[in-house]
Write a protein that holds these residues in place. Sequence first.
Motif, mmCIF file in Angstrom:
data_model
loop_
_atom_site.group_PDB
_atom_site.id
_atom_site.type_symbol
_atom_site.label_atom_id
_atom_site.label_comp_id
_atom_site.label_asym_id
_atom_site.label_seq_id
_atom_site.Cartn_x
_atom_site.Cartn_y
_atom_site.Cartn_z
ATOM 1 N N PRO A 127 0.833 -1.220 0.000
ATOM 2 C CA PRO A 127 0.000 0.000 0.000
ATOM 3 C C PRO A 127 0.856 1.253 0.000
ATOM 4 C CG PRO A 127 -0.892 -1.607 1.526
ATOM 5 C CD PRO A 127 0.429 -2.162 1.063
ATOM 6 N N GLY A 128 0.444 2.216 -0.826
ATOM 7 C CA GLY A 128 1.216 3.439 -0.977
ATOM 8 C C GLY A 128 2.259 3.376 -2.078
ATOM 9 N N SER A 161 3.831 2.164 -6.026
ATOM 10 C CA SER A 161 3.525 2.529 -7.411
ATOM 11 C C SER A 161 3.809 1.368 -8.354
ATOM 12 C CB SER A 161 4.377 3.729 -7.840
ATOM 13 O OG SER A 161 4.109 4.870 -7.053
ATOM 14 N N ARG A 216 -4.470 9.932 -8.670
ATOM 15 C CA ARG A 216 -3.490 8.890 -8.335
ATOM 16 C C ARG A 216 -2.917 8.201 -9.562
ATOM 17 N NH1 ARG A 216 -5.092 4.405 -5.470
ATOM 18 N NH2 ARG A 216 -7.154 4.439 -6.476
ATOM 19 N N ASN A 248 -0.005 5.456 -8.765
ATOM 20 C CA ASN A 248 0.662 5.874 -7.533
ATOM 21 C C ASN A 248 -0.303 5.768 -6.358
ATOM 22 O OD1 ASN A 248 2.967 6.586 -9.078
ATOM 23 N ND2 ASN A 248 2.148 8.642 -9.413
ATOM 24 N N SER A 249 0.256 5.810 -5.162
ATOM 25 C CA SER A 249 -0.555 5.768 -3.938
ATOM 26 C C SER A 249 -1.553 4.612 -3.975
ATOM 27 C CB SER A 249 -1.297 7.096 -3.745
ATOM 28 O OG SER A 249 -0.387 8.173 -3.687
ATOM 29 N N LYS A 270 -3.787 1.391 -3.255
ATOM 30 C CA LYS A 270 -4.534 0.953 -2.086
ATOM 31 C C LYS A 270 -4.914 -0.520 -2.251
ATOM 32 C CE LYS A 270 -6.773 5.500 -1.994
ATOM 33 N NZ LYS A 270 -8.076 6.215 -2.048
#
Length: 113
Positions: free
Chosen positions: A13-14, A16, A65, A82-83, A85
């Motif tokens: 998580p977080g 890329s 994102r 990106n980012s 989840k």
Amino acid sequence: VQLVESGGGLVQPGGSLRLSCAASGRIFRINTMGWYRQAPGKQRELVATITTGGVTNYADHAKGRFTISRDNAKNTVYLQMNSLKPEDTAVYYCNADIFRSYWGQGTQVTVSS
């Protein structure tokens, strides 16, 4: 015409990932290209699309994102994610409008710690 995706995998998580999709075969012109995804037990849903001229459209869950781009000379579309989840976990499919709709085989993206 074949669409081949690459770039999926396991990410925390977080993190890329960057997906790529290359179209090959007898191609005169590719109109809109896009990315869709399908999570287990859910319907396939839009992630983002991009026209030949670079006009983009994003699903709400992707805005801010994810970034879609394309290289028309290479008949390739990209998705920078990106980012990430856990709820982004899904099989991601490439789509291309070449007088009719073509789909890739999908690439698995898993977001987990």
